[in-house]
Write a protein that holds these residues in place. Sequence first.
Motif, PDB file in Angstrom:
ATOM      1  N   LYS A  22       0.833  -1.206   0.000  1.00 12.74           N
ATOM      2  CA  LYS A  22       0.000   0.000   0.000  1.00 12.74           C
ATOM      3  C   LYS A  22       0.865   1.252   0.000  1.00 12.74           C
ATOM      4  CE  LYS A  22      -3.755   2.285   2.526  1.00 12.74           C
ATOM      5  NZ  LYS A  22      -4.671   2.220   3.692  1.00 12.74           N
ATOM      6  N   PHE A  23       1.940   1.243   0.793  1.00 18.35           N
ATOM      7  CA  PHE A  23       2.842   2.392   0.833  1.00 18.35           C
ATOM      8  C   PHE A  23       3.433   2.667  -0.549  1.00 18.35           C
ATOM      9  CE2 PHE A  23       7.361   3.681   1.222  1.00 18.35           C
ATOM     10  CZ  PHE A  23       7.167   4.968   1.710  1.00 18.35           C
ATOM     11  N   LEU A  24       3.752   1.610  -1.282  1.00 24.25           N
ATOM     12  CA  LEU A  24       4.324   1.754  -2.620  1.00 24.25           C
ATOM     13  C   LEU A  24       3.256   1.939  -3.699  1.00 24.25           C
ATOM     14  CD1 LEU A  24       7.095  -1.004  -2.388  1.00 24.25           C
ATOM     15  CD2 LEU A  24       7.400   1.477  -2.233  1.00 24.25           C
ATOM     16  N   ASN A  25       1.984   1.905  -3.287  1.00 21.21           N
ATOM     17  CA  ASN A  25       0.854   2.104  -4.198  1.00 21.21           C
ATOM     18  C   ASN A  25       0.879   1.111  -5.360  1.00 21.21           C
ATOM     19  OD1 ASN A  25      -1.542   3.516  -4.759  1.00 21.21           O
ATOM     20  ND2 ASN A  25      -0.541   4.753  -6.326  1.00 21.21           N
ATOM     21  N   LYS A  26       1.125  -0.157  -5.032  1.00 25.84           N
ATOM     22  CA  LYS A  26       1.225  -1.180  -6.072  1.00 25.84           C
ATOM     23  C   LYS A  26      -0.130  -1.566  -6.653  1.00 25.84           C
ATOM     24  CE  LYS A  26       4.085  -3.053  -7.550  1.00 25.84           C
ATOM     25  NZ  LYS A  26       4.858  -2.739  -8.777  1.00 25.84           N
ATOM     26  N   GLY A  27      -1.192  -1.405  -5.901  1.00 27.49           N
ATOM     27  CA  GLY A  27      -2.510  -1.716  -6.445  1.00 27.49           C
ATOM     28  C   GLY A  27      -2.908  -3.171  -6.331  1.00 27.49           C
ATOM     29  N   GLN A  62       7.807  12.993  -0.687  1.00 25.85           N
ATOM     30  CA  GLN A  62       7.062  13.717   0.345  1.00 25.85           C
ATOM     31  C   GLN A  62       6.622  12.782   1.456  1.00 25.85           C
ATOM     32  OE1 GLN A  62       3.715  15.898  -1.143  1.00 25.85           O
ATOM     33  NE2 GLN A  62       3.019  16.574   0.882  1.00 25.85           N
ATOM     34  N   ALA A  63       6.183  11.563   1.082  1.00 24.97           N
ATOM     35  CA  ALA A  63       5.718  10.596   2.092  1.00 24.97           C
ATOM     36  C   ALA A  63       6.847  10.197   3.023  1.00 24.97           C
ATOM     37  CB  ALA A  63       5.134   9.364   1.394  1.00 24.97           C
ATOM     38  N   VAL A  64       8.052  10.018   2.476  1.00 19.52           N
ATOM     39  CA  VAL A  64       9.200   9.639   3.304  1.00 19.52           C
ATOM     40  C   VAL A  64       9.588  10.782   4.234  1.00 19.52           C
ATOM     41  CG1 VAL A  64      11.658   9.056   3.260  1.00 19.52           C
ATOM     42  CG2 VAL A  64      10.085   7.939   1.666  1.00 19.52           C
ATOM     43  N   MET A  65       9.627  11.988   3.698  1.00 19.27           N
ATOM     44  CA  MET A  65      10.034  13.131   4.508  1.00 19.27           C
ATOM     45  C   MET A  65       9.040  13.418   5.632  1.00 19.27           C
ATOM     46  SD  MET A  65      12.924  13.818   3.315  1.00 19.27           S
ATOM     47  CE  MET A  65      13.249  15.273   4.293  1.00 19.27           C
ATOM     48  N   GLU A  66       7.793  13.041   5.437  1.00 13.99           N
ATOM     49  CA  GLU A  66       6.782  13.270   6.473  1.00 13.99           C
ATOM     50  C   GLU A  66       6.737  12.162   7.504  1.00 13.99           C
ATOM     51  OE1 GLU A  66       3.187  13.746   4.289  1.00 13.99           O
ATOM     52  OE2 GLU A  66       3.611  15.810   3.661  1.00 13.99           O
ATOM     53  N   ALA A  67       7.421  11.047   7.240  1.00 23.14           N
ATOM     54  CA  ALA A  67       7.411   9.920   8.180  1.00 23.14           C
ATOM     55  C   ALA A  67       8.420  10.170   9.291  1.00 23.14           C
ATOM     56  CB  ALA A  67       7.739   8.624   7.448  1.00 23.14           C
ATOM     57  N   PRO A  68       8.015  10.136  10.538  1.00 22.90           N
ATOM     58  CA  PRO A  68       8.944  10.392  11.655  1.00 22.90           C
ATOM     59  C   PRO A  68      10.090   9.379  11.672  1.00 22.90           C
ATOM     60  CG  PRO A  68       6.656  10.429  12.404  1.00 22.90           C
ATOM     61  CD  PRO A  68       6.642   9.890  11.007  1.00 22.90           C
ATOM     62  N   GLY A  69      11.306   9.898  11.791  1.00 25.25           N
ATOM     63  CA  GLY A  69      12.471   9.034  11.911  1.00 25.25           C
ATOM     64  C   GLY A  69      13.019   8.520  10.609  1.00 25.25           C
ATOM     65  N   TYR A  70      12.494   8.982   9.469  1.00 23.45           N
ATOM     66  CA  TYR A  70      12.983   8.530   8.159  1.00 23.45           C
ATOM     67  C   TYR A  70      13.707   9.669   7.451  1.00 23.45           C
ATOM     68  CZ  TYR A  70      10.788   3.973   8.359  1.00 23.45           C
ATOM     69  OH  TYR A  70      10.468   2.687   8.713  1.00 23.45           O
ATOM     70  N   HIS A  71      14.719   9.303   6.661  1.00 24.52           N
ATOM     71  CA  HIS A  71      15.573  10.293   6.019  1.00 24.52           C
ATOM     72  C   HIS A  71      15.942   9.823   4.609  1.00 24.52           C
ATOM     73  CE1 HIS A  71      16.058  11.512  10.237  1.00 24.52           C
ATOM     74  NE2 HIS A  71      16.383  10.234  10.475  1.00 24.52           N
ATOM     75  N   ILE A  72      16.412  10.758   3.788  1.00 26.68           N
ATOM     76  CA  ILE A  72      16.883  10.457   2.436  1.00 26.68           C
ATOM     77  C   ILE A  72      18.329  10.900   2.333  1.00 26.68           C
ATOM     78  CG2 ILE A  72      16.567  10.872  -0.033  1.00 26.68           C
ATOM     79  CD1 ILE A  72      13.640  11.539   0.576  1.00 26.68           C
ATOM     80  N   ILE A 116      11.899  -4.313  -3.317  1.00 26.96           N
ATOM     81  CA  ILE A 116      12.456  -3.078  -2.777  1.00 26.96           C
ATOM     82  C   ILE A 116      12.399  -3.161  -1.259  1.00 26.96           C
ATOM     83  CG2 ILE A 116      12.162  -0.581  -2.582  1.00 26.96           C
ATOM     84  CD1 ILE A 116      10.926  -0.570  -5.350  1.00 26.96           C
ATOM     85  N   VAL A 117      13.499  -2.854  -0.597  1.00 27.76           N
ATOM     86  CA  VAL A 117      13.525  -2.869   0.865  1.00 27.76           C
ATOM     87  C   VAL A 117      13.907  -1.490   1.395  1.00 27.76           C
ATOM     88  CG1 VAL A 117      14.075  -5.329   0.997  1.00 27.76           C
ATOM     89  CG2 VAL A 117      15.933  -3.647   0.905  1.00 27.76           C
ATOM     90  N   GLY A 118      13.634  -1.287   2.689  1.00 33.18           N
ATOM     91  CA  GLY A 118      13.883   0.009   3.303  1.00 33.18           C
ATOM     92  C   GLY A 118      12.667   0.901   3.287  1.00 33.18           C
ATOM     93  N   ASN A 119      11.482   0.305   3.049  1.00 34.72           N
ATOM     94  CA  ASN A 119      10.250   1.093   2.970  1.00 34.72           C
ATOM     95  C   ASN A 119       9.818   1.585   4.356  1.00 34.72           C
ATOM     96  OD1 ASN A 119       9.557   0.453   0.045  1.00 34.72           O
ATOM     97  ND2 ASN A 119       9.735  -1.600   0.910  1.00 34.72           N
ATOM     98  N   MET A 179      15.815 -10.074  -7.443  1.00 36.40           N
ATOM     99  CA  MET A 179      16.638  -8.870  -7.419  1.00 36.40           C
ATOM    100  C   MET A 179      16.130  -8.009  -6.271  1.00 36.40           C
ATOM    101  SD  MET A 179      17.336  -7.917 -11.417  1.00 36.40           S
ATOM    102  CE  MET A 179      15.630  -7.988 -11.945  1.00 36.40           C
ATOM    103  N   VAL A 180      17.046  -7.529  -5.441  1.00 40.87           N
ATOM    104  CA  VAL A 180      16.667  -6.759  -4.255  1.00 40.87           C
ATOM    105  C   VAL A 180      17.331  -5.392  -4.329  1.00 40.87           C
ATOM    106  CG1 VAL A 180      16.506  -6.758  -1.744  1.00 40.87           C
ATOM    107  CG2 VAL A 180      16.627  -8.941  -2.978  1.00 40.87           C
ATOM    108  N   ASN A 181      16.535  -4.349  -4.230  1.00 38.64           N
ATOM    109  CA  ASN A 181      17.032  -2.981  -4.347  1.00 38.64           C
ATOM    110  C   ASN A 181      16.672  -2.161  -3.120  1.00 38.64           C
ATOM    111  OD1 ASN A 181      17.883  -3.053  -7.324  1.00 38.64           O
ATOM    112  ND2 ASN A 181      15.761  -3.735  -7.420  1.00 38.64           N
ATOM    113  N   HIS A 182      17.526  -1.207  -2.821  1.00 45.41           N
ATOM    114  CA  HIS A 182      17.305  -0.273  -1.726  1.00 45.41           C
ATOM    115  C   HIS A 182      16.378   0.835  -2.216  1.00 45.41           C
ATOM    116  CE1 HIS A 182      19.356   1.726   1.975  1.00 45.41           C
ATOM    117  NE2 HIS A 182      18.136   2.201   1.812  1.00 45.41           N
TER     118      HIS A 182
END
Length: 466
Positions: free
Chosen positions: A311-316, A382-392, A341-344, A368-371
């Motif tokens: 759901k976070f990745l909006n996969k549908g 925007q979703a990542v930046m609004e999540a507490p404790g998450y950074h880019i 994809i990991v690190g979500n 295949m596993v990607n960060h």
Amino acid sequence: MQTAFDSICFLYPDNGEGSRFDRMFPPLGLELVAAGVRDCVRKRCLVDLRFDTDWQRFITADTDLVAISMLWDKPLDQILELTGQLRSLRPGITIVAGGRVAEANQQALVTAPEAARVDVVFSGPDDGRFRQYVAHGEPAGLSGVAFLKNGNFIRVPASAQGPIPDLPRPDRSLRRSRYRLLRRDGLDLGVATDAIQSSRGCSFKCSFCTFNRDLEGNNIRFTTRSAESVADELAEIEADYVVFVDDNVCEDIKRMTRLCDLLIARGIRKTYGIETRINLGLHPDVAAKMALAGFRHVTFGLEAIHDHTLKFLNKGFRRHTIENAFAAIRHLPMLFVGNFIVGNVGETREQMLEIPGFARSIGLDSIMVNHLRCRGPEPLTQAVMEAPGYHIDAATRKVYSDALGLEDIRQIIRQIKRDFWTPRQRLETGWKVQRLLKPLRLHTLARHWTGWQLRGRPDAWGRRRH
């Protein structure tokens, strides 16, 4: 036809330090752009730095235009070093660029010091604009271009992308290099490769994806070439293994059915690699026909295995949809690969480490596993930046958290791969590859392996290991 330029060099600049570590597939986009001016310029050449280490000799005294494909990640200073070398070799030469890296750095490229400046940056697919530029020598009047005029940076937004055309086809006659299937350690598997694009865009809106949006952030409408034009091009391709570079080749399932019918009826026998979504599993009859037509290497964009992450990745789709889809097709003679994809946001270490077991349970032959990265302008940032404790991370654009840092996630990725590739999995996948990928011949592989060993096991770039 009178044109502003007479001799064009099409340059693919990845020399082994960028994302493309191999020599497996041709620069299809450049070949397509070159095809658009085939009949209106006197001289064209295509230079692929993955092979042409002495590329400077192709910049001759009559070269008046260099068109660069900046597709893969490359530091800006390295790009400007290359353009600076071009201007030193041929003062007064015109340099234009396209591709995702050029688009992302368009202002920096066209406002760089004159000794290394790019004259024009094109955004989006060509669709005839490069031909117009070659004819008139000026970017004025074109959409989707950036350039400098009277010292001012000018950026003209791109128009909405139209349908992908059936013609022209990439000009494969410009190749001098042999594109081959290579293992990551440099072993040539003895299989000639090529690529084809049969559609453009994607109707889905995964939150992490930037390939289905243009520079303005607008979704690129999904359009297809006709099945007949794709079959015609495949009939002309000499390579035994062909990869479709489409984002989702099975989105139009009726067209895929028609393409398979044409390939079977015309006896066009090759092995094809594709990327698709799990909607293929909802059409097992079509998947069976695809296997018969040669579609044997199928990569699925699964990305995650838990509903909250999907759901976070909006996969549908949800986890049970994945399980049901593979239950319907896992018996088919296809090599199934899953992208993860990991690190979500909200994903724990334990949930990431469940991927290997889940992958084997649904019948995947490889993973295949990607960060997770936030490249922009996708809504994920925007979703990542609004999540507490998450950074880019500013340098890599990789996502990390207070709980799991960059190194933590790197180690998790390594653990996922180790847990998946058990001795039994290696044997089963190896046997399936040998059985299904028809161009792969054991006697040819043995000959290449022996030669590779005798040459000191050089990597994909011919560099010997110390």
